[in-house]
Design an enzyme around this catalytic site. Structure first.
Site, PDB file in Angstrom:
ATOM      1  N   GLU A 127      29.384  -6.766-104.611  1.00 36.43           N
ATOM      2  CA  GLU A 127      30.265  -7.754-105.234  1.00 36.43           C
ATOM      3  C   GLU A 127      30.927  -6.868-106.562  1.00 36.43           C
ATOM      4  OE1 GLU A 127      27.643 -10.969-106.256  1.00 36.43           O
ATOM      5  OE2 GLU A 127      27.882 -11.665-104.133  1.00 36.43           O
ATOM      6  N   ASN A 169      30.049  -4.276-100.004  1.00 36.71           N
ATOM      7  CA  ASN A 169      29.855  -5.636 -99.207  1.00 36.71           C
ATOM      8  C   ASN A 169      30.352  -6.613-100.534  1.00 36.71           C
ATOM      9  OD1 ASN A 169      28.469  -7.623 -97.564  1.00 36.71           O
ATOM     10  ND2 ASN A 169      27.080  -7.932 -99.424  1.00 36.71           N
ATOM     11  N   HIS A 206      30.271 -16.760 -97.321  1.00 37.83           N
ATOM     12  CA  HIS A 206      30.056 -17.831 -97.843  1.00 37.83           C
ATOM     13  C   HIS A 206      30.952 -18.944 -97.917  1.00 37.83           C
ATOM     14  CE1 HIS A 206      26.019 -16.332 -98.654  1.00 37.83           C
ATOM     15  NE2 HIS A 206      26.546 -15.415 -99.446  1.00 37.83           N
ATOM     16  N   GLU A 235      26.465 -12.328 -94.690  1.00 33.28           N
ATOM     17  CA  GLU A 235      25.930 -13.404 -95.220  1.00 33.28           C
ATOM     18  C   GLU A 235      26.493 -14.847 -94.977  1.00 33.28           C
ATOM     19  OE1 GLU A 235      25.427 -12.941 -99.500  1.00 33.28           O
ATOM     20  OE2 GLU A 235      25.351 -10.476 -99.332  1.00 33.28           O
ATOM     21  N   ASP A 237      27.291 -18.450 -94.190  1.00 36.73           N
ATOM     22  CA  ASP A 237      26.947 -19.760 -94.136  1.00 36.73           C
ATOM     23  C   ASP A 237      28.149 -20.723 -94.291  1.00 36.73           C
ATOM     24  OD1 ASP A 237      27.330 -19.415 -96.799  1.00 36.73           O
ATOM     25  OD2 ASP A 237      24.962 -19.766 -97.223  1.00 36.73           O
TER      26      ASP A 237
HETATM   27  C1  XIL Z   1      20.941 -14.805-103.149  1.00 31.76           C
HETATM   28  C2  XIL Z   1      19.645 -15.258-102.308  1.00 31.76           C
HETATM   29  O1  XIL Z   1      19.802 -15.953-101.251  1.00 31.76           O
HETATM   30  C3  XIL Z   1      18.809 -16.079-103.297  1.00 31.76           C
HETATM   31  O2  XIL Z   1      17.628 -16.444-102.858  1.00 31.76           O
HETATM   32  C4  XIL Z   1      18.743 -15.574-104.726  1.00 31.76           C
HETATM   33  O3  XIL Z   1      18.153 -16.572-105.656  1.00 31.76           O
HETATM   34  C5  XIL Z   1      20.125 -15.140-105.191  1.00 31.76           C
HETATM   35  O4  XIL Z   1      20.975 -14.397-104.402  1.00 31.76           O
HETATM   36  N1  XIL Z   1      25.416 -12.834-102.470  1.00 31.76           N
HETATM   37  C6  XIL Z   1      24.640 -11.897-102.195  1.00 31.76           C
HETATM   38  C7  XIL Z   1      22.888 -12.253-101.901  1.00 31.76           C
HETATM   39  O5  XIL Z   1      24.984 -10.553-101.869  1.00 31.76           O
HETATM   40  O6  XIL Z   1      22.017 -11.270-102.197  1.00 31.76           O
HETATM   41  C8  XIL Z   1      22.551 -13.693-102.337  1.00 31.76           C
HETATM   42  O7  XIL Z   1      21.675 -13.834-102.155  1.00 31.76           O
HETATM   43  C9  XIL Z   1      23.857 -14.498-102.106  1.00 31.76           C
HETATM   44  C10 XIL Z   1      25.244 -13.964-102.688  1.00 31.76           C
END
Ligand code: XIL
Length: 302
Positions: A127, A169, A206, A235, A237
């Site tokens: 990020e 990422n 996401h 990741e 969802d």
């Molecule tokens: C999130 C986790 O799922 C949570 O449990 C935590 O509180 C915060 O981080 N981007 C990412 C992940 O790269 O590491 C994040 O994970 C979600 C967004």
């Protein structure tokens, strides 16, 4: 094939999930984990605050629980994440400049060395680009150490674990027309042209109603892959439910399958109740561990 992992393997890919160490004692959770997935990402346990809570004192207990469970089941590991502006330990949040640069590089070296040989791919930097229309870097204490902090992190990771694929990422980099996507693309192009060691780009994916799965996703994945890197959905969802959600999940799966160098998909949790999102039902299994329509729609095209 009757599981996500087995079906993905038939397509030469993996299907992974984020895992939380404190859920490994939940037998419904581990039952689904062991049956359906062949790649594991620690949801929080490998992050900087977890692995180096005090400067120079490393802590791998919870991460090792996940790594050992996964490896015991023959699963591979995506390492997440070596350097990030978020979830830094307090001592690092208070640092700037050359001492921060040195501390960050030491962290990358120590953690990647500790897990050397056990990690399929590391999210070396997470990020680092800004949202919005600039296409530039996000401001952070790490960015303020100099624009070359990302390539320095990648070089340190390569030296520590030459066998791991090294990924950049990020999120909101799915739509090809977004400035942020273009900014990351130009960085990867620059790294490849100058021989900075980068092997893959992770797309967090996401999605929600304000940030839907883009119709040009296959274009984005294909254009990055054409730079000579693997691409991965890291990741996933998707907010929603029912057939609408199922269709979007299927679209993401098909976008990955349409790109030869899209090597796998990871969902960010197992059951809806395991999701990091405060509300909603963004995952493939309901709170009781039952397969949702979204699950069936993914398996149908894998
Ligand atoms: C999130 C986790 O799922 C949570 O449990 C935590 O509180 C915060 O981080 N981007 C990412 C992940 O790269 O590491 C994040 O994970 C979600 C967004």
């Amino acid at each position: 094939a009757s599981t996500l992992a087995a079906a993905a393997q038939q397509k030469g890919r993996y299907f992974g999930t984020a895992v939380a160490a404190n859920k490994l004692s939940d037998s419904t959770y581990t039952g689904i984990l062991n049956r359906e997935f062949d790649m594991v990402t620690a949801e929080n346990e490998m992050k900087m605050d977890a692995t180096e809570p005090n400067q120079g004192q490393f802590s791998y207990g919870n991460a090792d629980r996940i790594v050992n469970q996964a490896r015991g089941q023959g699963k591979r590991i995506r390492g997440h994440a070596l350097a990030w502006h978020s979830q830094q330990p307090g001592w690092m949040q208070r640092m700037e400049g050359s001492s921060l640069r040195q501390a960050m590089l030491n962290h990358v070296t120590q953690v990647a060395t500790y897990y050397r040989g056990k990690i399929y791919a590391w999210d070396v930097v997470n990020e680092a680009f800004a949202d919005g229309n600039s296409g530039g870097r996000r401001d952070s204490n790490l960015q303020r150490t100099g624009n070359d902090w990302i390539e320095a992190a990648f070089r340190a990771a390569r030296a520590a674990d030459p066998g791991a694929k090294l990924c950049y990422n990020d999120y909101n980099t799915d739509n090809w027309s977004h400035a942020k996507t273009q900014g990351v693309y130009r960085m990867v192009q620059d790294f490849k042209s100058r021989g900075v060691p980068i092997d893959c780009v992770g797309f967090q994916a996401h999605f929600n109603s304000g940030n839907p799965v883009p119709s040009n996703y296959h274009t984005t994945l294909g254009n990055f892959a054409a730079l000579g890197v693997d691409v991965q959905i890291t990741e996933l969802d998707i907010e929603g439910s029912g057939s609408g959600q199922a269709q979007q999940y299927q679209g993401v799966t098909q976008a990955c399958l349409s790109v030869a160098r899209c090597t796998g998909i990871t969902v960010w949790g197992i059951r809806d109740t395991d999701s990091w999102r405060a509300s909603g039902t963004p995952l493939l299994f309901d709170g009781s561990g039952n397969k949702k329509a979204a699950y069936n729609s993914v398996l149908a095209v894998l």
